[in-house]
Design an enzyme around this catalytic site. Sequence first.
Site, mmCIF file in Angstrom:
data_model
loop_
_atom_site.group_PDB
_atom_site.id
_atom_site.type_symbol
_atom_site.label_atom_id
_atom_site.label_comp_id
_atom_site.label_asym_id
_atom_site.label_seq_id
_atom_site.Cartn_x
_atom_site.Cartn_y
_atom_site.Cartn_z
ATOM 1 N N ASP A 107 0.894 -1.298 -0.115
ATOM 2 C CA ASP A 107 -0.012 -0.051 -0.141
ATOM 3 C C ASP A 107 0.971 1.202 -0.037
ATOM 4 O OD1 ASP A 107 -2.367 1.425 0.035
ATOM 5 O OD2 ASP A 107 -2.737 1.622 2.315
ATOM 6 N N ASP A 119 2.840 2.252 7.873
ATOM 7 C CA ASP A 119 1.849 1.568 7.859
ATOM 8 C C ASP A 119 1.861 0.311 6.927
ATOM 9 O OD1 ASP A 119 -0.731 0.653 7.964
ATOM 10 O OD2 ASP A 119 -1.555 2.575 7.072
#
Length: 322
Positions: free
Chosen positions: A195, A211
């Site tokens: 991501d 993240d």
Amino acid sequence: MNYYQLTPDVIADALVSVGIYVDSGLMALNSYENRVYRFKSDTDGILIAKFYRPERWSRQQIQEEHDFLFALDDAGVRVAVPLIRDGHSVFEFGTMLFAVWPAVSGRQFEADNLDQLEALGEQLGRLHSVGEHFTLRHRPQLSTDDYLLRARAVLEQQARIPNRLRGEFFARLNEVIERATGLYRPAQQLTLHCDCHASNILWRDGLWLLDFDDCRTGPAVQDLWMMLSGSRQEQLMQLDTLLAGYETIREFDAAELALIEPLRAMRMVNYMAWLTTRWSDPAFPASFPWFNTDDYWQQQLGVLTEQLQSLEAPPLSLTSWN
């Protein structure tokens, strides 16, 4: 304990259970998939607590994310690693799983800054050098079965697509799925960030990758393509800059450029399905008021049409740039 209505007392009690005390500043951060809070601890400084959405990842899958972060940190990749207490980095309070990180502050990553883009390429090269030897045994692969076929089933069963659009929408979606599935043939799969976009990158004395909640196995180009935008010529310049950094660490297989548009289609369709499945979470209607409207689905029909054209066009080629 209600995950959807975490109170300050519950958060504080969960943290105390692992010997972390909230001194001040408990503040909810902008996160949709999980519940994330920033606070100050007298003993550990500024920390970030993440409470994982129930039934999304198992404890084993979360632990694999953490173990990957520890391996990346050991290899010199700039990532934030979770705190360990009594040999554990994944904690449980009642029915909730959570983890705690030291806060990383810095400036927003500038995707149009070629020096920063080259630095990102280098860090991704280091990340993938670890990822090609780090095996995920519990997390899934990046696959068309999940991101396209499962996503289509969600949209068919749950999405509030207007009846006047349903026939054309699913006809176009099926064309996109058929074309993307035919083109998505990765030769090598490794453990990825998965991501990697500008909001998950900070600049502080260098580049930091944040993240890893979505990390899974897939082709290397998945961590590169979201940095490409603009005209074809602009994308080629951005790609050339990324690879200038990447290939100081690891060779990139140029054949993976043919996977960019299938991966874009997979992300696009999966995003629609993700919003659909999360619509019962009170945070989502408040944060995405434009979703599930007639205008939204009309726009998505146009987006699918454009993506089908992109899937049918020749892929980016490094030889056309060099």
